[in-house]
Each structure stands twice: as structure tokens, then as C-alpha cells.
Enzyme design. Structure first.
Site, PDB file in Angstrom:
ATOM      1  N   CYS A  81      14.513  35.629  51.363  1.00  0.00           N
ATOM      2  CA  CYS A  81      15.963  35.732  51.247  1.00  0.00           C
ATOM      3  C   CYS A  81      16.412  35.299  49.848  1.00  0.00           C
ATOM      4  CB  CYS A  81      16.643  34.930  52.360  1.00  0.00           C
ATOM      5  SG  CYS A  81      18.361  35.417  52.658  1.00  0.00           S
ATOM      6  N   HIS A 190      13.205  35.983  57.408  1.00  0.00           N
ATOM      7  CA  HIS A 190      12.834  34.569  57.341  1.00  0.00           C
ATOM      8  C   HIS A 190      11.660  34.247  58.258  1.00  0.00           C
ATOM      9  CE1 HIS A 190      16.338  32.904  55.076  1.00  0.00           C
ATOM     10  NE2 HIS A 190      16.932  33.998  55.534  1.00  0.00           N
ATOM     11  N   GLU A 192       9.932  31.585  58.191  1.00  0.00           N
ATOM     12  CA  GLU A 192       9.950  30.154  58.493  1.00  0.00           C
ATOM     13  C   GLU A 192      10.792  29.829  59.718  1.00  0.00           C
ATOM     14  OE1 GLU A 192      13.388  30.766  55.582  1.00  0.00           O
ATOM     15  OE2 GLU A 192      11.394  31.620  55.990  1.00  0.00           O
TER      16      GLU A 192
END
Length: 220
Positions: A81, A190, A192
Site C-alpha cells: 500500500c 495488505h 500483514e
């Protein structure tokens, strides 16, 4: 994990590394020390408030003076991002991220397809595999000139492509790319935020990014 003013996802990224069995080392934007890390993660957020352009100010942070030459020398770097935007602004990756085609912020779980797995960050995936990862951005439309797009496609540097709908209008449905050497990778979704079953959907499809890079060093 590099933290800039406005970074939001550094703690999530640190937890992802720990879940994969690695040690997360915090890096501060104002330092000139990479602290001997084996790889660097540039997490998402709104670095420096996204003034000028997303990532445009972060590109000149003191730590980037160390990171840019290290990445060009082969240090593995992943940006998600805002991290992807910073890597493009630093010219470690080609192209740019611009306002979403619909001019609206998008936040949803998004399917992407693995187009190539021959990088330190993607080796635990299989080509053609589909992943479900969150996206949350207002400026995620990947753009590049025709010659750059052709070179990326022909050289296999498009690593991920949106499937089941394009959330931002990215050219060629591109969700992530790499540099020529393959050690620098950027993507808008994302991983994560998809590393543990506890939170339910989208599950653990993002964990492979972190297990991939850890296996690279385990096998050296």
C-alpha cells in the site's frame, strides 16, 4: 519494519513476521541505520499525511538514503500500500499509484492471482494460486506508460493481478510488481492483515510472503 510519521500498519507487520517465525526489527524513518537487517518491510499508512503525493516525502527520509542503495545492491524489500507508493516514488519500482478510478476510498477483501513466484517474497506460493487479502486505499490505481507495461509483462515482473473485480482501475489489473532483480516487491493489498485465523476472513493467505523470505535466509 520502517515507521514514518503517519505509518499505521507497522505493528501488524511486526506481528506477521513473528507469526512466521522471524524477528521483527523496528526501523525509524529519521535514522541512518538499517541495523543489519536481512530484509525490509515498508508498511501501509499515510506517511507524512500523504502531502504532495502519497510517498513523495517519505522517499527523502534519512533512512531511505541507506535503503535505496541497499535495495539496488540486492537487499530484499517489500512495500504494501503506502510502502508500494514509496518504492515507486524512490524509483525502486517502475510506474506510479494514482487516485482510484472511481475517486472513492476502497476497503474490502480482494482476490488476487499469483502470476510469478520466483522472488524471495513469493516462493511459498504457486503460480496461478489465488489469495484473499484486504485492500484499503484511495490512491491505488497502478499506471505506467505503454513501454513500461510491455516490459513488465514480457519480463514476468507483474507478480500479482486482481481477479473477481478491479478495486481501483489499475492498468492490466496489476496488483503488484517487482524490480528487475526480483528482490524489491510492491503490492497494494495488505498481506500483514491476513496472517492468523483468529480474526476470521480473510484467513492466513498473507502469511506466505513472510514464510517465503524467512526460508530464503534459512536456505543460505
Amino acid at each position: 519494519m520502517v515507521t514514518f510519521p503517519g505509518t499505521l500498519d507497522d505493528q501488524d507487520a511486526s506481528r506477521a513476521v513473528r507469526n512466521a517465525g522471524g524477528e521483527a526489527v523496528p526501523l525509524w524513518h529519521a535514522d541512518h541505520d538499517l541495523r543489519g537487517v536481512d530484509a525490509v518491510f515498508l508498511p501501509g499508512g499515510f506517511s507524512y499525511g500523504d502531502y504532495l503525493r502519497c510517498g513523495a516525502i517519505s522517499r527523502f527520509a534519512p533512512l531511505m538514503e541507506e535503503l535505496i542503495p541497499a535495495a539496488r545492491a540486492g537487499l530484499p524489500v517489500l512495500g504494501t500500500c503506502n510502502g508500494f507508493q514509496i518504492l515507486c516514488e524512490a524509483h525502486l519500482l517502475p510506474g506510479a499509484l494514482t487516485r482510484n478510478e472511481g475517486l472513492h476510498y476502497v476497503c474490502r477483501d480482494q482476490r488476487i492471482r499469483v502470476e510469478r513466484n520466483a522472488t524471495p517474497w513469493t516462493s511459498d506460493f504457486t503460480e496461478g494460486q489465488e489469495l484473499l487479502l484486504p485492500v484499503k486505499h484511495g490512491e491505488g490505481r497502478y499506471v505506467a506508460d505503454a513501454a513500461t507495461l510491455t516490459e513488465l509483462e514480457e519480463s514476468g515482473r507483474v507478480l500479482f493481478r486482481y481477479v473477481g473485480g478491479n478495486p481501483n482501475g489499475s492498468m492490466n489489473d496489476i496488483a503488484g510488481v517487482s524490480n528487475e532483480a526480483g528482490n524489491v516487491v510492491g503490492l497494494m493489498p495488505h498481506p500483514e492483515h491476513a496472517v492468523e485465523e483468529l480474526t476470521g476472513a480473510p484467513g492466513v493467505d498473507g502469511l506466505g510472503f513472510f514464510t517465503s523470505i524467512l526460508k530464503r535466509f534459512a536456505n543460505l
